[in-house]
Design a protein around this motif. Structure first.
Motif, short mmCIF file in Angstrom:
data_model
loop_
_atom_site.label_atom_id
_atom_site.label_comp_id
_atom_site.label_asym_id
_atom_site.label_seq_id
_atom_site.Cartn_x
_atom_site.Cartn_y
_atom_site.Cartn_z
N ASP A 48 -6.48 1.45 -0.16
CA ASP A 48 -5.98 0.08 -0.25
C ASP A 48 -6.50 -0.61 -1.51
O ASP A 48 -5.76 -1.32 -2.20
CB ASP A 48 -6.41 -0.72 0.98
CG ASP A 48 -5.66 -0.32 2.25
OD1 ASP A 48 -4.72 0.49 2.16
OD2 ASP A 48 -6.02 -0.84 3.32
N SER A 49 -7.78 -0.41 -1.82
CA SER A 49 -8.37 -1.05 -2.98
C SER A 49 -7.73 -0.56 -4.27
O SER A 49 -7.38 -1.35 -5.16
CB SER A 49 -9.88 -0.79 -3.01
OG SER A 49 -10.50 -1.26 -1.83
N ALA B 261 0.84 -1.19 0.00
CA ALA B 261 0.00 0.00 0.00
C ALA B 261 0.88 1.24 0.00
O ALA B 261 2.08 1.18 0.29
CB ALA B 261 -0.92 0.00 1.22
N ARG B 262 0.28 2.36 -0.31
CA ARG B 262 1.02 3.61 -0.48
C ARG B 262 1.75 4.07 0.78
O ARG B 262 2.75 4.80 0.69
CB ARG B 262 0.08 4.71 -0.96
CG ARG B 262 -0.98 5.11 0.05
CD ARG B 262 -2.00 6.07 -0.55
NE ARG B 262 -2.78 5.42 -1.60
CZ ARG B 262 -3.63 6.07 -2.40
NH1 ARG B 262 -3.80 7.37 -2.25
NH2 ARG B 262 -4.31 5.40 -3.31
N LEU C 89 -5.39 -2.58 -7.02
CA LEU C 89 -5.72 -2.69 -8.44
C LEU C 89 -4.56 -2.22 -9.31
O LEU C 89 -4.22 -2.87 -10.31
CB LEU C 89 -6.98 -1.86 -8.73
CG LEU C 89 -7.56 -2.00 -10.14
CD1 LEU C 89 -7.91 -3.45 -10.47
CD2 LEU C 89 -8.80 -1.11 -10.29
N ARG C 90 -3.94 -1.13 -8.94
CA ARG C 90 -2.78 -0.65 -9.71
C ARG C 90 -1.63 -1.65 -9.65
O ARG C 90 -0.97 -1.90 -10.66
CB ARG C 90 -2.31 0.70 -9.17
CG ARG C 90 -3.23 1.86 -9.51
CD ARG C 90 -2.58 3.18 -9.18
NE ARG C 90 -2.20 3.26 -7.77
CZ ARG C 90 -1.45 4.22 -7.25
NH1 ARG C 90 -0.99 5.18 -8.01
NH2 ARG C 90 -1.18 4.22 -5.96
N TRP C 91 -1.39 -2.20 -8.49
CA TRP C 91 -0.29 -3.18 -8.33
C TRP C 91 -0.57 -4.42 -9.17
O TRP C 91 0.34 -4.94 -9.83
CB TRP C 91 -0.14 -3.54 -6.86
CG TRP C 91 1.04 -4.42 -6.58
CD1 TRP C 91 2.33 -4.03 -6.37
CD2 TRP C 91 1.02 -5.85 -6.47
NE1 TRP C 91 3.13 -5.13 -6.13
CE2 TRP C 91 2.36 -6.26 -6.18
CE3 TRP C 91 0.03 -6.81 -6.56
CZ2 TRP C 91 2.70 -7.60 -6.00
CZ3 TRP C 91 0.37 -8.14 -6.39
CH2 TRP C 91 1.69 -8.53 -6.12
N LEU D 134 -0.55 -5.55 2.53
CA LEU D 134 -1.94 -6.00 2.62
C LEU D 134 -2.06 -7.47 2.25
O LEU D 134 -1.68 -7.87 1.13
CB LEU D 134 -2.82 -5.18 1.68
CG LEU D 134 -2.73 -3.66 1.81
CD1 LEU D 134 -3.56 -2.99 0.73
CD2 LEU D 134 -3.18 -3.22 3.20
N PRO D 135 -2.58 -8.31 3.15
CA PRO D 135 -2.77 -9.72 2.80
C PRO D 135 -3.80 -9.87 1.67
O PRO D 135 -4.75 -9.09 1.57
CB PRO D 135 -3.29 -10.35 4.09
CG PRO D 135 -2.95 -9.37 5.17
CD PRO D 135 -3.00 -8.02 4.53
N ALA D 136 -3.57 -10.85 0.83
CA ALA D 136 -4.49 -11.14 -0.26
C ALA D 136 -4.40 -12.63 -0.57
O ALA D 136 -3.45 -13.31 -0.14
CB ALA D 136 -4.17 -10.32 -1.50
#
Length: 306
Positions: free
Chosen positions: A124-125, A52-53, A129-131, A58-60
């Motif tokens: 975070d969302s 995150a910025r 998405l960008r990542w 962030l877990p995914a």
């Protein structure tokens, strides 16, 4: 649906909004899969972390129905009023979306309120998405076929992310919006008509939003209430799934109408006789299983995999 509601009432459990957030999360987790369809076995399921910025990790969880390279990719954002819910509570659903959509799904554990209030979940969302767009090839996905989706609060975040993607020039094949929240003040007729007794009620909504956004000027921010966005033109095509007996149904219709008026291709399905959360009740409700099929078809069509 009536039988489900009666069984829930007989359990006599305290409503989530009467609990501290950590206990509400544990209670939601404990019941998350009681009525779910059996967990699908997939060729690939793995946990990862997304930056995150602000430096947070962030877990995914990544789901893929095959080991083939070049699968289209859906970022999924779970519901729970920005306060509860997780990758774990939506595991079965994301497996169904991957299996039936013939796509990779990455489910994000965005940070929750009240520890992380608005707009952290939005950031975070969008960061995720960008990542994913940048890392798609390394993950084995096709970066030219991306979508974003979510249910309830996650549907709000998906709608917002779709607009941020438009502004950034990131092309999306679809925004998959499942009974999204889109209004600032929950003042549509369905909020009055279905205020009590149908899974998601007015006290719960008020509690969730008190944790997340409060009553200050943030309420009027379009990133909380996408219906307030000035311009929806150029957003990704939308597939909108709503429950007939849901406080959020009117604002879902309103948002679909605004997208359509802005020239965005929109398909909308209103599932009759069911309430909020019905998509996670496939053991009991044929409408949930129908939703799974419909959502899978929408993804296949958007990704041109049919």
């Amino acid at each position: 649906m009536r039988s489900v509601l009666e069984r829930m009432a007989r359990l006599g459990r305290p409503p989530l909004h009467s609990l501290p957030p950590d206990q509400a999360r544990a209670a939601y987790q404990a019941g998350a899969e009681v009525l779910e369809v059996p967990r699908a076995e997939l060729a690939r399921v793995e946990d990862l972390h997304i930056p995150a910025r602000d430096g947070a990790s962030l877990p995914a969880r990544l789901y893929a129905p095959t080991l083939d390279a070049g699968l289209p990719l859906l970022l999924f954002l779970h519901g729970g009023g920005f306060t509860i819910g997780s990758v774990a509570t939506h595991d079965v659903l994301c497996r169904e979306l991957a299996r039936l959509g013939r796509c990779m799904v990455v489910s994000l554990d965005y940070r929750l309120a009240p520890e992380h209030r608005f707009p952290t979940a939005v950031h975070d969302s969008w960061d995720a998405l960008r990542w994913l767009a940048a890392q798609a090839t390394q993950l084995g996905a096709d970066g030219s076929r991306l979508a974003v989706g979510g249910d309830s609060a996650g549907g709000t975040l998906a709608a917002v992310s779709a607009l941020l993607a438009r502004d950034a020039g990131l092309a999306l094949a679809l925004q998959l919006l499942i009974y999204p929240g889109t209004t600032a003040h929950q003042d549509t007729p369905s909020h009055t008509r279905f205020a009590h007794g149908l899974v998601l009620d007015q006290p719960a909504i008020a509690w969730f939003f008190e944790q997340y956004v409060g009553h200050g000027p943030e309420r009027e921010d379009w990133r909380f209430a996408p219906l307030l966005a000035h311009d929806l033109e150029g957003a990704a095509p939308a597939w909108v799934a709503l429950a007939e007996l849901d406080p959020l149904v009117d604002e879902g219709v309103d948002y679909a109408d605004r997208l359509r008026a802005a020239g965005v291709p929109v398909d909308i399905e209103i599932y009759r006789g069911v309430t909020h959360e019905f998509i996670k009740m496939g053991r009991a409700l044929p409408e949930a299983r129908q939703f799974h099929q419909d959502a899978g078809r929408a993804l296949r069509q958007a990704f041109a995999t049919d």
